[in-house]
Design a protein around this motif. Sequence first.
Motif, short mmCIF file in Angstrom:
data_model
loop_
_atom_site.label_atom_id
_atom_site.label_comp_id
_atom_site.label_asym_id
_atom_site.label_seq_id
_atom_site.Cartn_x
_atom_site.Cartn_y
_atom_site.Cartn_z
N VAL A 55 0.87 -1.17 0.00
CA VAL A 55 0.00 0.00 0.00
C VAL A 55 0.91 1.22 0.00
O VAL A 55 1.87 1.29 0.77
CB VAL A 55 -0.92 0.01 1.24
N HIS A 56 0.63 2.17 -0.87
CA HIS A 56 1.50 3.33 -1.01
C HIS A 56 0.69 4.55 -1.42
O HIS A 56 -0.52 4.47 -1.63
CB HIS A 56 2.60 3.04 -2.04
N GLY A 57 1.35 5.68 -1.56
CA GLY A 57 0.73 6.89 -2.03
C GLY A 57 1.12 7.19 -3.46
O GLY A 57 2.30 7.09 -3.81
N MET A 58 0.13 7.55 -4.28
CA MET A 58 0.40 7.89 -5.69
C MET A 58 -0.07 9.31 -5.97
O MET A 58 -1.05 9.79 -5.40
CB MET A 58 -0.31 6.90 -6.62
N ALA A 59 0.64 9.97 -6.88
CA ALA A 59 0.39 11.38 -7.15
C ALA A 59 -0.84 11.63 -7.99
O ALA A 59 -1.33 12.76 -8.05
CB ALA A 59 1.62 12.00 -7.81
N TYR A 60 -1.36 10.59 -8.64
CA TYR A 60 -2.50 10.78 -9.54
C TYR A 60 -3.61 9.79 -9.19
O TYR A 60 -3.36 8.71 -8.64
CB TYR A 60 -2.08 10.61 -11.00
N ALA A 61 -4.83 10.17 -9.54
CA ALA A 61 -5.99 9.34 -9.23
C ALA A 61 -6.19 8.27 -10.30
O ALA A 61 -5.98 8.51 -11.49
CB ALA A 61 -7.24 10.20 -9.13
N SER A 62 -6.59 7.08 -9.86
CA SER A 62 -6.93 5.99 -10.77
C SER A 62 -7.81 5.01 -10.00
O SER A 62 -8.09 5.21 -8.82
CB SER A 62 -5.67 5.28 -11.28
N GLN A 63 -8.22 3.94 -10.65
CA GLN A 63 -9.01 2.91 -9.97
C GLN A 63 -8.21 2.22 -8.86
O GLN A 63 -8.80 1.62 -7.96
CB GLN A 63 -9.50 1.88 -10.97
N ASP A 64 -6.88 2.33 -8.91
CA ASP A 64 -6.04 1.76 -7.86
C ASP A 64 -6.24 2.48 -6.53
O ASP A 64 -5.81 1.97 -5.48
CB ASP A 64 -4.56 1.84 -8.25
N SER A 65 -6.88 3.64 -6.57
CA SER A 65 -7.06 4.46 -5.37
C SER A 65 -8.49 4.42 -4.84
O SER A 65 -8.84 5.19 -3.93
CB SER A 65 -6.70 5.92 -5.69
N ASP A 66 -9.34 3.54 -5.37
CA ASP A 66 -10.74 3.46 -4.95
C ASP A 66 -10.90 2.47 -3.79
O ASP A 66 -10.45 1.33 -3.87
CB ASP A 66 -11.62 3.01 -6.11
N TRP A 67 -11.55 2.94 -2.72
CA TRP A 67 -11.77 2.12 -1.52
C TRP A 67 -13.25 2.13 -1.16
O TRP A 67 -13.98 3.06 -1.49
CB TRP A 67 -10.96 2.67 -0.35
N LYS A 68 -13.65 1.09 -0.44
CA LYS A 68 -15.04 0.98 -0.02
C LYS A 68 -15.10 0.42 1.40
O LYS A 68 -14.38 -0.52 1.73
CB LYS A 68 -15.81 0.06 -0.98
N ALA A 69 -15.95 1.01 2.24
CA ALA A 69 -16.15 0.51 3.60
C ALA A 69 -16.87 -0.84 3.54
O ALA A 69 -17.87 -0.98 2.86
CB ALA A 69 -16.96 1.50 4.42
N MET A 70 -16.34 -1.81 4.28
CA MET A 70 -16.92 -3.14 4.27
C MET A 70 -17.37 -3.53 5.68
O MET A 70 -18.20 -2.86 6.26
CB MET A 70 -15.91 -4.14 3.71
N GLU A 71 -16.80 -4.61 6.24
CA GLU A 71 -17.23 -5.10 7.55
C GLU A 71 -16.87 -4.09 8.64
O GLU A 71 -15.90 -3.35 8.53
CB GLU A 71 -16.56 -6.45 7.86
N GLY A 72 -17.64 -4.12 9.72
CA GLY A 72 -17.31 -3.27 10.85
C GLY A 72 -18.51 -2.92 11.69
O GLY A 72 -19.60 -3.49 11.55
N ILE A 73 -18.32 -1.97 12.59
CA ILE A 73 -19.39 -1.42 13.42
C ILE A 73 -19.55 0.04 13.03
O ILE A 73 -18.61 0.83 13.15
CB ILE A 73 -19.08 -1.55 14.91
N PHE A 74 -20.72 0.39 12.54
CA PHE A 74 -20.98 1.74 12.07
C PHE A 74 -21.84 2.45 13.12
O PHE A 74 -22.99 2.10 13.33
CB PHE A 74 -21.68 1.71 10.71
N VAL A 75 -21.25 3.43 13.77
CA VAL A 75 -21.96 4.18 14.81
C VAL A 75 -23.03 5.04 14.16
O VAL A 75 -22.75 5.84 13.27
CB VAL A 75 -20.98 5.06 15.61
N LYS A 76 -24.26 4.87 14.60
CA LYS A 76 -25.38 5.58 13.97
C LYS A 76 -25.53 6.98 14.58
O LYS A 76 -25.26 7.19 15.76
CB LYS A 76 -26.68 4.81 14.17
N PRO A 77 -25.95 7.95 13.75
CA PRO A 77 -26.24 9.28 14.29
C PRO A 77 -27.36 9.20 15.32
O PRO A 77 -28.23 8.35 15.25
CB PRO A 77 -26.69 10.08 13.06
N THR A 78 -27.32 10.09 16.30
CA THR A 78 -28.41 10.15 17.28
C THR A 78 -29.69 10.63 16.60
O THR A 78 -29.66 11.22 15.53
CB THR A 78 -28.06 11.12 18.41
N GLU A 79 -30.82 10.38 17.23
CA GLU A 79 -32.09 10.80 16.65
C GLU A 79 -32.13 12.32 16.48
O GLU A 79 -32.66 12.84 15.51
CB GLU A 79 -33.24 10.32 17.53
#
Length: 213
Positions: free
Chosen positions: A178-202
């Motif tokens: 995993v590294h940093g690149m100076a330009y945008a490409s599909q190699d830089s696309d991420w998506k949140a997957m498994e985990g605990i997502f804290v919900k906003p209060t009412e």
Amino acid sequence: MAAGRPGKLLAALLLLELGSAMGGWVTCGSVVKLLNVRHGVRLHSHDVRYGSGSGQQSVTGITAMDDSNSYWRVRGKMSTVCERGIPVKCGQAIRLTHINTGRNLHSHHFTSPLSGNQEVSAFGEDGEGDFMDDWIVLCSGPYWDQGSEVQFKHSSTHVLLSVTGEQYGRPIHGQREVHGMAYASQDSDWKAMEGIFVKPTEQLKMELPHTEL
């Protein structure tokens, strides 16, 4: 390290409460795994240091879905507090803190060991590092949506968190750089997957603008 024991305990609890991103926003305080969409690897770290460059804790990508070393907590940028349950805005600077080691996703002007791009490491102690831990969430819409692809731009050096497929040998055989690149490409696309997502209060839900209309 002092942060290791509680981090491992929390990771074990997360395995019992495992959830997937099914819609809604990613919020401050959420604990997530991040998938590099193009290469099918999750952002990962562990108490293994680079043998070159900064010598800091390495950050890699792994294909395994069930590794507790791939959990990261979403926090406000350096010297700020982002209250639990507050949705992360597109364009907002955040920190990603590795649950098991307490170190923050970090980058700096060192060369990555395999590709020669900019090194990405994990840095700090007990969640406290420096301003080089800040990353800007690039996404469309008002907030970071759990189901959408996003990019992470380093606040100080402006590189994008990326994977391009280079694989390590021993002692972390098969893990991707995993590294940093100076330009945008599909190699830089991420998506949140498994985990605990804290919900906003009412109350917060009532104050936020309605985006479905």
